[in-house]
Scaffold this active site. Sequence first.
Site, short mmCIF file in Angstrom:
data_model
loop_
_atom_site.label_atom_id
_atom_site.label_comp_id
_atom_site.label_asym_id
_atom_site.label_seq_id
_atom_site.Cartn_x
_atom_site.Cartn_y
_atom_site.Cartn_z
N ASP A 1 -55.11 -16.44 9.07
CA ASP A 1 -55.19 -17.55 10.51
C ASP A 1 -55.08 -18.92 9.46
OD1 ASP A 1 -55.59 -18.35 13.06
OD2 ASP A 1 -57.12 -17.44 13.79
N ASP B 1 -53.01 -18.40 20.87
CA ASP B 1 -53.45 -17.52 21.98
C ASP B 1 -53.36 -17.35 23.37
OD1 ASP B 1 -54.90 -18.09 18.96
OD2 ASP B 1 -56.67 -18.19 19.84
#
Length: 506
Positions: free
Chosen positions: A270, A330
């Site tokens: 990430d 997200d």
Amino acid sequence: MNLGVMVLPMKSVIAFLALMFAGPVLLAADLSGIWLHSARQPDGHTSQMVLALLQSGNTLTGKIEQPWGSLAIKEGKVDGNHFSVTAMNDEGHPYICEGTLEGDKLHVTVRDPNAQPYDVVATRAKSDPFTVANVITPPAVRDLPPNGLATTPPMGWNSWNLFAGRIDDKTVREMADAMVSSGLRDAGYIYLNIDDTWEGDRDASGVIHSNNKFPDMKALADYVHSKGLKFGIYSSPSPYTCAGYEGSYAHEAQDAKTYAGWGVDYLKYDWCSASNLYPDSAMRAVYQKMAEALRATNRPIVYSLCQYGRENVWEWGPKAGGNLWRTTGDINDTYKRMMEIVDTQSAIAKWAGPGHWNDPDMLEVGNGGMTADEYRTHMSLWAIFAAPLLAGNDVRGMTPDMRSILLNKDVIAIDQDPLGKEGELALKRSDVDYWVRSLAGSGIAIAAVNRANAPVSVKIPWTELGIHDRFVFKEVWSGLDVKAPSDSAFTIPPHGVVLLKMEMVN
Ligand code: GLA
């Protein structure tokens, strides 16, 4: 008492009054500098946030730095001891920090559009923990061959959407048990992935250890494997993960070895605050570095790139060794956000294929923020997208409705179709979006999504969707046969879906 000392010269009195009435701006301290909030958490990690400010008059510029990235201040002002700075997050929503200077402490309320407001206290710091000197240059870019993994989109469970920082060893073991007892494992949900917040400190040799929520990662991986599941983990190319835990920067090869030693089968990597180290144009090389480190372990490890769809990742993700790459910021457990993601997927469909998949983020099915119809739409579209199916709910206690969504064999078969061709938006007709996905053996799946807040009656426009012959479809959620072209009338519930999977020639 000598009253003489109390008598101020008239000039001073005037100056004092002028100061009072000119407004508090004149009294404001200069907030320029690095303001660091740092707090030790019960799991041993230290959460940090920085306001790097430059004050000119009563205007503030600079940046807000969080472990998940930094945001440039677009508007900032000081008024007396009160300050306010506003930045824009990646989705274009205002991210505000405001508060007061009290003594040498900055009391800050953080207004993150994706969270409840929260308060922190920052003090002046000499250096910025998010700034790294002498950044290690990533490798020269080259095309990595496929690693042979993820020939169909990975399926499993991930801890983040429901548990975030509350995930621990006990919960993971219970999830492993529940993935077996609920039938998820046998339906294909094989990967049990721990997301952020497992990371502890590095020892003197730089080896990463898990924190006190995970006493023994190897033992946990063994347990997960003993259930016939595979074990996934998470890290970042930055010194900090998005939740502020230890990332893999400068330890890539060492971490890959540690993961392989534990028995890790899947890594989500990430980007987070790696932008403090590298320009976005270095992403491919940075991701390649970890891919090479993983491959050097000789353990088959699915490699998931998470950099929110920046830099057209779909164009280079496979060459950087990625098996999947996030295509957006997200998801959250709302119909609105889910559909925002949906609306960006058709344009990039052509980049997905066996071994390398677009990842519109993990499933929210069963987390409670959407209706059952909306979750059916979510699941149907993820199948049309050939998306990784990573459940994100509490699989220890699923309602029959949620079980029937996650375990529906036909929707899973569409997702896992061996042709691996992602579907596209074929037609928009009033409130209904028609998606079409080609399946192996000249098969077809069609999703008709009602975007309206009310039920809508439709006639499936077979010809416009490329269905010229007589076919039998199965409507996946009802199980009913649908004969094209004679059966075409449907009523679709609000935000609901009709999902058709071709069964045989009529
Ligand atoms: C980012 C990712 C999420 C999750 C969190 C963990 O926001 O996009 O999927 O991994 O970090 O901190």
